[in-house]
Design an enzyme around this catalytic site. Structure first.
Site, short mmCIF file in Angstrom:
data_model
loop_
_atom_site.label_atom_id
_atom_site.label_comp_id
_atom_site.label_asym_id
_atom_site.label_seq_id
_atom_site.Cartn_x
_atom_site.Cartn_y
_atom_site.Cartn_z
N ASN A 89 41.30 51.23 96.63
CA ASN A 89 40.73 51.15 95.14
C ASN A 89 40.80 49.86 94.82
OD1 ASN A 89 43.59 49.68 95.61
ND2 ASN A 89 44.49 51.66 95.17
N ARG A 90 40.40 49.82 93.49
CA ARG A 90 40.44 48.20 93.38
C ARG A 90 41.01 47.04 93.31
NH1 ARG A 90 39.79 48.82 86.48
NH2 ARG A 90 41.88 49.60 86.68
N ALA A 91 42.47 47.12 93.22
CA ALA A 91 43.32 46.15 93.49
C ALA A 91 43.26 45.72 95.11
CB ALA A 91 45.04 46.66 93.30
N GLU A 92 43.16 47.18 96.09
CA GLU A 92 43.11 46.75 97.68
C GLU A 92 41.48 46.54 97.79
OE1 GLU A 92 45.82 51.16 98.88
OE2 GLU A 92 43.21 50.94 98.63
N ASP A 137 44.57 60.44 96.85
CA ASP A 137 44.73 61.68 98.53
C ASP A 137 43.79 62.76 98.02
OD1 ASP A 137 46.68 60.24 99.47
OD2 ASP A 137 48.26 61.81 98.31
#
Length: 313
Positions: free
Chosen positions: A197-200, A265
């Site tokens: 995701n964006r943060a990861e 998921d």
């Protein structure tokens, strides 16, 4: 572009899910007052619910679409593991659980009041190396029987040997998908696709000030890790695929966002199912985006059925 996949092709596709399975517990209750002991709400629990979570929820998404899913995971030998096993048995997932008596099966307990999550409690520790070695041996027997291998990494220690596993599956020509965790993506080298995701992603490549910088950094990461593609899920901004052809941005199709729990998921499970059934990654991204738009309209970790996904607009 109209994308579909026959139920027969999906039914014949086989996906091996490897990763950290969890038990999701929900305690629902009424919130009528503030505690006299501290400035916190008092929840009078009226209902409890237990669901399979993390890698188990990924596998559940796959079988809900009508495909075949095997689940390889390490759990404890405790009450939570037996409840998890019982719930998994009802879904149609084929489980391969390695048991570690010293391990606490990961449990996420969410307290819900007035349809809002008030508190989450996590119970967990790290699995034993001997059990993980046994898991690797089981993996060697299982992956040749599957069309795609999906690694669901929740950072709980169950994927210590992922580097070797990816190498084995890719050498056999399998599609390898990874839902990553943490700031070290080098362990996912040579996978077909990763879905941060964006943060990861920002944890790994740093912040970006515009789309051009995001593209450059993402392609550099893709080249460095020898990946076919990176799919970045961007919440309300949709998702962007970076591959050898360039970039493919897909805007969100969510009609109403009720709960984003488990949406990642659903995205990777749909990607894996479509890829295992023979769809290209670019086409599979469009279908996965459609699935995400459906699942965020549901409460808690949820799934999408074939009829929902391919229903006529």
């Amino acid at each position: 572009m109209t994308l579909t996949m026959t139920p027969e092709k999906i039914a014949s596709a086989r996906v091996l899910v490897v990763g950290d399975a969890m038990l999701d517990r929900y305690w629902y209750g009424a919130v009528d007052r503030i505690s006299p002991e501290a400035p916190v709400p008092v929840v009078r629990v009226t209902r409890t619910e237990e669901r399979i979570g993390a890698a188990a929820n990924v596998a559940y998404n796959i079988v809900t679409l009508g495909s075949q899913a095997s689940l390889l995971s390490v759990v404890g030998d405790d009450e939570a593991s037996h409840i998890l096993e019982s719930l998994v048995a009802k879904t149609g997932i084929t489980p391969y659980f390695g048991r570690d008596p010293q391990l606490k099966t990961t449990v996420k307990l969410r307290v819900i009041g007035r349809q809002q999550q008030l508190l989450r409690l996590d119970f967990e520790n790290i699995p034993d190396h001997e059990v993980l070695a046994s898991q690797s041996a089981t993996f060697e027997k299982l992956y040749p029987q599957h069309d795609a291998v999906l690694f669901s990494d929740y950072g709980k220690g169950g994927l210590t040997h992922i580097v070797t596993m990816i190498a084995q599956a890719r050498a056999a020509g399998k599609v390898v998908l990874v839902d990553p965790k943490g700031s070290d993506f080098t362990r996912y080298k040579n996978a077909s696709i990763i879905t941060p995701n964006r943060a990861e992603l920002e944890q790994v490549i740093g912040a970006w000030s515009n789309e051009a910088e995001l593209c450059t950094k993402s392609h550099n990461l893709r080249d460095a890790l020898k990946l076919q593609a990176i799919l970045v899920t961007r919440s309300e901004e949709g998702m962007t695929l970076f591959d050898a052809q360039g970039e493919l941005h897909v805007p969100t199709v969510a009609r109403e966002v009720f709960d984003v729990t488990g949406a990642g998921d659903t995205v990777i499970a749909t990607l894996a199912t479509m890829a295992a059934a023979g769809m290209s990654l670019r086409e599979a991204v469009l279908v996965a985006n459609r699935a995400a738009g459906i699942v965020v309209g549901k409460f808690g970790t949820a799934t999408v059925s074939y009829s929902e996904l391919f229903a006529a607009p």
